[in-house]
Design an enzyme around this catalytic site. Structure first.
Site, short mmCIF file in Angstrom:
data_model
loop_
_atom_site.label_atom_id
_atom_site.label_comp_id
_atom_site.label_asym_id
_atom_site.label_seq_id
_atom_site.Cartn_x
_atom_site.Cartn_y
_atom_site.Cartn_z
N ASP B 103 24.29 4.26 -36.20
CA ASP B 103 23.44 4.41 -35.01
C ASP B 103 23.88 5.68 -34.29
O ASP B 103 24.79 5.67 -33.46
CB ASP B 103 23.56 3.19 -34.11
CG ASP B 103 22.41 3.12 -33.11
OD1 ASP B 103 21.61 4.08 -33.04
OD2 ASP B 103 22.29 2.09 -32.41
N ILE B 104 23.24 6.80 -34.66
CA ILE B 104 23.70 8.10 -34.18
C ILE B 104 22.65 8.81 -33.34
O ILE B 104 22.97 9.74 -32.63
CB ILE B 104 24.13 9.00 -35.37
CG1 ILE B 104 22.97 9.34 -36.31
CG2 ILE B 104 25.26 8.30 -36.17
CD1 ILE B 104 23.31 10.36 -37.39
N LYS B 105 21.38 8.38 -33.41
CA LYS B 105 20.30 8.94 -32.58
C LYS B 105 20.34 10.46 -32.48
O LYS B 105 20.27 11.02 -31.40
CB LYS B 105 20.33 8.29 -31.19
CG LYS B 105 20.05 6.77 -31.23
CD LYS B 105 19.84 6.17 -29.86
CE LYS B 105 19.49 4.70 -29.90
NZ LYS B 105 20.55 3.80 -30.40
N ARG B 106 20.45 11.13 -33.64
CA ARG B 106 20.45 12.58 -33.66
C ARG B 106 19.02 13.11 -33.75
O ARG B 106 18.06 12.35 -33.96
CB ARG B 106 21.28 13.10 -34.83
CG ARG B 106 22.75 12.61 -34.88
CD ARG B 106 23.54 12.98 -33.66
NE ARG B 106 24.99 12.88 -33.88
CZ ARG B 106 25.80 12.00 -33.28
NH1 ARG B 106 25.32 11.12 -32.43
NH2 ARG B 106 27.10 12.02 -33.53
#
Lengths: 309, 309
Positions: B103-106
């Site tokens: 879960d890095i939301k880049r």
């Protein structure tokens, strides 16, 4: 830190930042070969190569500019050794008294944004002690999730006297896909800009500018004009100059009448300057000197083009 | 990897993932004290504590679930030692044959998204060799910057047979601020969903679902129903269950008639289960067993509430 940014821009006459976004392709062969000889063709070797590349460029330009903007993705691509080179670069820039803008574009639900804020702007509490994780001065933030995803960054930034730039109208070709869509007759990026003003009013510097700024691409100068009008007291971080296509005269709309209010980024145009025909006389060995000349040329182009003198 | 996800969901009967988002507050005192005794009250000590906490929970639940979702912010807050604990957690989950959703939301301009994609899904080329940086199976992506910020992730994901979930309607209270605004009569999140369908059509699994899914919060079930209708062949990653307020019966709208199409996340509700009155009999020493019981209860709640049996 916004006061320091303004003071440094005034002193250097350079409303610019160098984007420390090292792709391995930009690093001269001799720098890579030396790093690989020491550390092998490994992630550690790649990280060493980009760190040595950064260090030489920082040494060559630090006295000309107020700030740098390392893009964390360029380090994250090499895993943990890459992240270690990111941290080493931040620390070295602080030693050189440069303001460090971490281009990290984070943003998440409240508690998670709080963790990012702790890691990048604030200190983590471990038992009775506390430590900076990365310790940037400013970071970039993605606003898609709304106020409760942004507020935790402000909460950490206020006591630290640090700041942030919120993505508003980005420089890339597809940025209009969502950002330009009309909502009650106005594009989404204007609604974001209104929020930047609101968020920023909580955290104002003595210089009259807010610690909360916006990212607005140089590639959309007409939109830049409107956004400058909405966000009078917010600094605008302007990507898109140079390699992405914009030039000094495109930037006139981004500055206030006091000659302040914007800081223009160039990454590839500076750090890979030696690859351009204009600077080829420096050769790969002179890559850092080529970067220095490119910074001097950029300052001139912006001062003249944007009518700052 | 989407085929593996579907196969594992079928086999376990558990369309769920455990969010490995360790705040130090969740870690029992005895685990922290052991880590601090070994490594001091340092970032290394904090990283060791969250790693030992994760490992015990993974050991206790890995046979019940298809996937885990470590939230990188919770590790990034402890700087480089934290990121090392993130990587150690990913590697250990792979050893246990769990699917890992980072879960890095880049999301960034094209070349920068390409670097994130290299680091998290693909391999970095260093001279004649190539290496995985973090090596997640899926990651989360922020769509604010549009198609050219998403495409580089797909380009890397296709040959790797990996996937991603695009933020569409997030679970947090402020998510409506921009995501719900009407554009030509439809909320922004629907326009994003249409793009998810378009992007996902480039990368379909043999199971009939795309490798490109969406994040839609469990806290907005009516919107979930509409989005399920738009994105028929895209998996929906559903945060917001448990600690954020949603329960099994709120999830019925998120599944397709085949009983598939959604994977529900719970973080705090599982990993800090021992802190809830319901599981206090396990005590801090039994924190991992409490997590196992909470997973079993969550599976039951979702199977019954969402009408999967």
């Amino acid at each position: 830190m916004i006061d320091k940014l303004v003071e440094k821009i005034r002193r250097t006459g350079a409303p610019i930042e160098v984007g420390l976004d090292p792709m391995l392709d930009y690093v001269p062969e001799f720098v890579k070969q030396k790093a690989y000889a020491e550390q092998g063709e490994t992630l550690e070797g790649a990280a060493e190569a980009i760190w040595q590349f950064n260090k030489a460029i920082i040494d060559a330009v630090y006295d000309l500019i107020p700030a740098v903007k390392p893009q964390i993705a360029m380090y994250e691509q090499f895993g943990i050794p890459g992240i270690m080179a990111f941290k080493k670069t931040l620390d070295y820039c602080h030693e050189k008294d440069l303001i460090v803008i971490g281009d990290i574009k984070r943003g998440d639900i409240g508690s998670t944004s709080g963790a990012y804020a702790t890691g990048h702007l604030g200190k983590a509490q471990v038992g009775s002690r506390s430590y900076y994780g990365f310790n940037e001065d400013f970071i970039t933030i993605n606003p898609y999730m709304g106020t409760d995803s942004v507020q935790p960054f402000i909460d950490v930034a206020v006591p630290e006297k640090k700041g942030m730039f919120i993505l508003t109208k980005t420089s890339n070709p597809s940025s209009g896909e969502f950002q330009d869509r009309l909502i009650d007759g106005r594009p989404l990026y204007e609604w974001v800009a209104e929020k930047v003003v609101e968020w920023g009013s909580q955290h104002m510097g003595e210089c009259g500018y807010s610690y909360v700024g916006a990212v607005v691409g140089a590639t959309y100068p007409e939109m830049g004009k409107v956004l400058r009008g909405i966000m009078k007291k917010n600094f605008i971080l302007v990507p898109g100059y140079g390699a992405q296509g914009a030039k000094g005269s495109d930037l006139v709309n981004y500055f206030n009448e006091d000659g302040l209010g914007a800081i223009v980024n160039s990454s590839r145009g500076i750090i890979a300057a030696y690859k351009q025909p204009k600077y080829e006389k420096f050769g790969p060995e002179g890559f850092a000197d080529a970067s220095r000349q490119a910074v001097l040329d950029m300052i001139e182009d912006i001062q003249v083009g944007a009518g700052l003198r």
